[in-house]
Each structure stands twice: as C-alpha cells, then as structure tokens.
Design a protein around this motif. Structure first.
Motif, PDB file in Angstrom:
ATOM      1  N   VAL A 263      30.080   3.087  39.365  1.00 32.06           N
ATOM      2  CA  VAL A 263      29.719   1.888  38.613  1.00 32.06           C
ATOM      3  C   VAL A 263      30.877   0.902  38.709  1.00 32.06           C
ATOM      4  O   VAL A 263      31.996   1.191  38.274  1.00 32.06           O
ATOM      5  CB  VAL A 263      29.408   2.219  37.141  1.00 32.06           C
ATOM      6  N   SER A 266      31.396  -5.136  37.810  1.00 28.55           N
ATOM      7  CA  SER A 266      30.388  -6.201  37.748  1.00 28.55           C
ATOM      8  C   SER A 266      29.046  -5.729  37.213  1.00 28.55           C
ATOM      9  O   SER A 266      28.119  -6.528  37.048  1.00 28.55           O
ATOM     10  CB  SER A 266      30.189  -6.808  39.139  1.00 28.55           C
ATOM     11  N   ALA A 267      28.885  -4.446  36.949  1.00 29.59           N
ATOM     12  CA  ALA A 267      27.598  -3.912  36.488  1.00 29.59           C
ATOM     13  C   ALA A 267      27.327  -4.291  35.042  1.00 29.59           C
ATOM     14  O   ALA A 267      28.246  -4.527  34.250  1.00 29.59           O
ATOM     15  CB  ALA A 267      27.566  -2.397  36.648  1.00 29.59           C
ATOM     16  N   ASP A 268      26.046  -4.325  34.686  1.00 23.48           N
ATOM     17  CA  ASP A 268      25.602  -4.554  33.304  1.00 23.48           C
ATOM     18  C   ASP A 268      25.163  -3.207  32.738  1.00 23.48           C
ATOM     19  O   ASP A 268      24.117  -2.685  33.137  1.00 23.48           O
ATOM     20  CB  ASP A 268      24.446  -5.551  33.290  1.00 23.48           C
ATOM     21  N   ILE A 272      21.510  -1.125  33.722  1.00 24.64           N
ATOM     22  CA  ILE A 272      21.478  -0.004  34.665  1.00 24.64           C
ATOM     23  C   ILE A 272      21.268   1.339  33.986  1.00 24.64           C
ATOM     24  O   ILE A 272      21.070   2.348  34.671  1.00 24.64           O
ATOM     25  CB  ILE A 272      22.771   0.058  35.504  1.00 24.64           C
ATOM     26  N   VAL A 304      28.898   2.129  29.133  1.00 20.28           N
ATOM     27  CA  VAL A 304      27.963   2.903  29.960  1.00 20.28           C
ATOM     28  C   VAL A 304      27.621   4.219  29.279  1.00 20.28           C
ATOM     29  O   VAL A 304      26.448   4.634  29.230  1.00 20.28           O
ATOM     30  CB  VAL A 304      28.539   3.136  31.376  1.00 20.28           C
ATOM     31  N   TRP A 419      26.683   0.818  41.833  1.00 17.70           N
ATOM     32  CA  TRP A 419      26.013   0.016  40.816  1.00 17.70           C
ATOM     33  C   TRP A 419      26.861  -1.209  40.482  1.00 17.70           C
ATOM     34  O   TRP A 419      28.044  -1.085  40.151  1.00 17.70           O
ATOM     35  CB  TRP A 419      25.791   0.860  39.559  1.00 17.70           C
ATOM     36  N   GLY A 420      26.241  -2.388  40.579  1.00 19.74           N
ATOM     37  CA  GLY A 420      26.947  -3.619  40.265  1.00 19.74           C
ATOM     38  C   GLY A 420      26.450  -4.754  41.134  1.00 19.74           C
ATOM     39  O   GLY A 420      25.330  -4.704  41.683  1.00 19.74           O
ATOM     40  N   ASP A 421      27.255  -5.804  41.285  1.00 17.00           N
ATOM     41  CA  ASP A 421      26.910  -6.927  42.151  1.00 17.00           C
ATOM     42  C   ASP A 421      26.549  -6.420  43.544  1.00 17.00           C
ATOM     43  O   ASP A 421      27.290  -5.606  44.128  1.00 17.00           O
ATOM     44  CB  ASP A 421      28.092  -7.887  42.232  1.00 17.00           C
ATOM     45  N   ARG A 422      25.426  -6.891  44.071  1.00 12.95           N
ATOM     46  CA  ARG A 422      24.904  -6.299  45.301  1.00 12.95           C
ATOM     47  C   ARG A 422      25.878  -6.444  46.469  1.00 12.95           C
ATOM     48  O   ARG A 422      26.077  -5.493  47.235  1.00 12.95           O
ATOM     49  CB  ARG A 422      23.553  -6.923  45.661  1.00 12.95           C
ATOM     50  N   ALA A 425      28.648  -4.064  45.998  1.00 10.55           N
ATOM     51  CA  ALA A 425      28.167  -2.689  46.159  1.00 10.55           C
ATOM     52  C   ALA A 425      27.963  -2.350  47.629  1.00 10.55           C
ATOM     53  O   ALA A 425      28.261  -1.228  48.071  1.00 10.55           O
ATOM     54  CB  ALA A 425      26.875  -2.498  45.375  1.00 10.55           C
ATOM     55  N   ASN A 440      22.232   0.105  43.186  1.00  9.99           N
ATOM     56  CA  ASN A 440      21.605  -0.102  41.874  1.00  9.99           C
ATOM     57  C   ASN A 440      20.346   0.750  41.686  1.00  9.99           C
ATOM     58  O   ASN A 440      19.334   0.316  41.135  1.00  9.99           O
ATOM     59  CB  ASN A 440      21.301  -1.586  41.659  1.00  9.99           C
TER      60      ASN A 440
END
Length: 479
Positions: A263, A266-268, A272, A304, A419-422, A425, A440
């Motif tokens: 993770v 930048s992940a939410d 997720i 998380v 997981w995070g900004d594509r 990632a 993701n």
C-alpha cells in the motif's frame, strides 16, 4: 429441529440424486463430511492403481476419435457441457458448500459453479490459429498445435470445481482425453461435476478417479500420460516433478503462494479496504493467489488497519447454506491447526491481534474468525509461512525499496498487488517477482488473461490462447 438440520433438509432430493451415481455403495468407500457440521453427506469411492490402469486404457482408446471430431465439434460439446453445469447449478453449489465449506453467497459456491460454465465457454471459443513463422524467398514454415494425447489433472480442495475446469476445459478443447484425480477432501463434488459433464461428452474422454495414495504418483509417472496439470502445495508439486521424470510428461504446476501487497502513501484507506479484504479472505483465505502479506506505508498504517477492521465486522461467518453468510469454516482440521498455530506464534512474539485471534467454536469445530495481525515484522512465521486461511499479517514500512525487497524475499511468486496512484503503482509492479501483479485489486482472474507463477510457485500458463498452447504439442510444417 436445529438450524443445521433444517439447512441440511433443504437440500431435498436434487443434490442427493446428483451424487447417487458417483458415490460408493453403502458400507464402502470413504465418508465425505459437511465441513461446517461434520455430518456425513456421502461416500467417496476409493479406487486402486488397478482401477487407474483400466481408466488410462479406456481414455487412451477414446482419445483419437475425440481429436478427430475437430475443433468446431469439440467446442460445440464444451458449450453443451456448460449448459449442463448451468442446469444443475443450484444443487451442485449446495453440495460444494457442504463438502468444501464455502458459503453459497459472496465470491463462493454459486460464484464457483458459475465460473465453471464461463471457463468452459471461454475455452470453447478461444481461437488458436496456425502461425506463419517464415514466408519469404527462403521458404515457408507454419507452427501448428496438436493434441498431446492423455492429460492427467490433479486438483486441490480449495476451489475443487473451478480449478478442475481450468485443467480439463482447454485439454478437451485441444483434443486430449483427461483423467481427473481430485483431492480426497472434496472428491464427491468433483466426481459429481464430472458426471454432469459426461452426460454430453463422448464416453471415456473424461474420467474421474480417486483413492489410495499411490494413484496420483502412478498417474504422473505413467508412460501413457503426456501432460500433467497439478494445483496444490509446492512440496507435492516437487513430488509430481520427480514422478513425471521417467516419462518426460509436460507439466503445468500452480503451486503455493504467499502473495504480498504493498500500500503506497497515495492510497485512500477507506476506498481500498473492501478490495483488500476480499483479496485476502475470498474463500475464507483458502486461495493460492490470495493476499497473505500486506505492507503498508507508515503514514497510512493505522488508517488501513482500522478500515480493514471495519470491513471485517460487516462480514458474517457461519454455515455456508445460510444465505446471509459470506465466510465459512476451514475445510479440514490440518488447515485449521496451521492457522491456529500461526496466530498463537504471532501473539507470543508480541504482535497485536486486531480482530479474531481465537477459534469460533460456537459456530462449529473448524471455524476460525478473520484475524488481522498488526505490528508484526518480516521473519515471523505468520509472515513467512503461507497461512491459507482467514488471517492477514500487516507489516509497517517507511522505505519503499525495503518493502519491495521484503515482498520479493521469499521463494514464491504467484501473485502480488500494489495499491495507490495508478502510475506510481505501475512503476512498483514491474519490480515485483510474481507471475501476476494486480493494481488496486488482488486475485481477480479472467479466462483470457494468462495466469501462472514464478520461483517455487510453479511454472506453465493457464487461460486464453497461452493456456491452449500449454496443453498442446507444437509442430512445425516447413517447405
């Protein structure tokens, strides 16, 4: 009448009429039990090596005529086989739910039976054309793919129907005959599905056999078997390789995994959390390509963990025939004991048990709740060993390079996820040593996207065009 007894009664006659033709006579065979209640549900026949030899002889004799039908007719019959699965989908799903333990709803028993029909149709419709490799002044050469002959398909107990279809659908599509050796833990479900398929297939192109310990090794070593497909543990996979050495059978091995997820900052966490949950706990964690180690950046770690705990609280566990449940028991006592041991070892090592952490004995003998294990480090048994159950170690990291190194540290590589900004990632995905890296998400499979592992997670590819090639022998025609 107890709730469990009521659920069993609801099976009525459809399920039992399905197993009538495949189970052993009264007083014979091995008793198959309901994973949730431990009550008997049928009798699994116990074949001998002599029975296997007879099956190999029949399947070998049937194969040339099956191949001679051509791709078009074989594809038509695979679609008819998918129709037969769909016509029997509900009693088959209920039988699977009882024997394997997975609930009817969620990504479980009904989902698995539906996937069987989907993968049959996909194999039927996938086109594998001859490839022109040279066509110039020097000459002309084309690459063709022919049937191997006889395929031995040795399956697992976690997704017994779907993985069996992954093995047999492309094999049949390419003109091979197949002998299926299911896991003894879920053999009744597999034999029942094969009987449904055989209602539309020619005699003896698909035969199921199960029984004594020597059957699998004899199948892998038999000179008549040109291909072995095996899904299961890495130690058993190594034995399959050894057994197949004498006949040089081609191999597709989908072996153990200990999939890592990373993770990124930048992940939410809220966005997720449910994807992480199902990536880890589909089929109550009993999935080779499930998320089994989660590395979370320090800046998001607590958020998380909390978001995963919130999702966990919403997911009901219990008897699979109860329509509300989406999580079930461990399928067998050996796997239950592994999960319990790893959780206790983590607790003794100072890890924080966020949810679960003790058997849910009020639900039944083999129920273990979803257990999130925080504040654990690499090197702990629960991180380094494949849990194959409803527990997830969550490891804190601050340096991405270190997280990537730790994700690659073990000698397995079935799947992984970022997981995070594509864009971020994608940059990380190429650094991970795994046959599939999801962005993701984790564990999603598609019948046209090749799937296979690296390192000790096996070799060979399944699904789509590549899957057809791996159950074929190449032939070049030049001139």
């Amino acid at each position: 009448m107890t709730k469990n007894a009521q659920l069993a009664t609801e099976l009525a006659t459809d399920e039992f009429s399905l197993i009538a033709g495949v189970q052993a006579p009264e007083g014979q065979g091995r008793v198959a039990v309901d994973a949730a209640t431990r009550e008997p549900i049928g009798r699994v026949p116990q074949h001998t090596v002599a029975d296997l030899e007879a099956a190999i002889e029949r399947a070998t004799a049937a194969q040339p005529a099956w191949e001679a039908l051509g791709h078009g007719e074989r594809s038509r019959l695979l679609h008819a086989a998918a129709d037969a699965i769909e016509a029997n989908s509900e009693p088959l799903a209920r039988l699977l739910s009882r024997e394997q333990g997975k609930p009817l709803n969620g990504p479980n028993a009904r989902f698995e039976v539906g996937a069987c029909a989907t993968w049959l149709r996909s194999a039927a419709d996938t086109v594998l054309e001859a490839e022109t490799v040279v066509d110039d002044a020097s000459g002309h050469a084309t690459l063709h793919y022919r049937a191997i002959g006889l395929v031995g398909a040795i399956g697992p107990w976690n997704w017994p129907l779907m993985i069996t279809i992954w093995q047999i659908a492309p094999s049949l599509r390419m003109g091979n005959s197949v002998i299926v050796k299911p896991s003894g833990n879920t053999a009744l479900s597999v034999l029942t599905m094969l009987s449904i398929l055989n209602e539309v297939l020619p005699a003896d192109v698909l035969i199921g056999i199960c029984g004594e310990r020597g059957v699998s090794s004899t199948l892998a070593a038999h000179p008549a078997v040109g291909k072995v497909m095996f899904t299961g543990s890495t130690p058993t996979g190594r034995k399959i390789v050894e057994s197949s050495a004498s006949n040089l059978a081609r191999l597709t091995l989908e072996l153990g995994g200990n999939d890592a997820g990373i993770v990124l900052p930048s992940a939410d966490p809220a966005a997720i959390a449910e994807g992480l949950f199902w990536g880890a706990f589909i089929n109550t964690g009993q999935t080779c390509a499930a998320l089994k180690r989660l590395y979370v950046h320090d800046s998001l770690y607590d958020a998380v963990v909390d978001a995963l705990a919130d999702v966990t609280a919403r997911m009901p566990m219990g008897n699979g025939l109860d329509e509300q449940n989406v999580l079930g028991p461990l399928q067998n006592k050996d796997q239950f004991d592994i999960v319990a041991r790893l959780v206790e070892d983590a607790r003794a090592g100072g890890a924080r048990i966020v949810t679960g952490g003790a058997p849910a004995s009020e639900l039944g003998e083999l129920f273990y709740p979803v257990t999130l294990v925080a504040d654990v480090k690499d090197g702990a048994a629960i991180v380094d060993e494949e849990q194959f159950g409803p527990t997830l170690p969550i490891i804190r990291y601050s340096d991405l390079d270190e997280a990537v190194r730790n994700a690659n540290r073990l000698d397995v590589g079935l799947g992984a996820s970022v997981w995070g900004d594509r864009d971020e990632a994608l940059a990380v995905a190429g650094r991970l040593q795994a046959g599939t890296v999801w962005i993701n998400g984790h564990g999603g499979l598609h019948p046209q996207i090749p799937f296979g592992g690296v390192k000790s997670s096996g070799y060979g590819l399944e699904f789509g065009v590549e899957g057809l090639k791996h159950v074929s022998v190449p032939q070049v025609i030049s001139g």
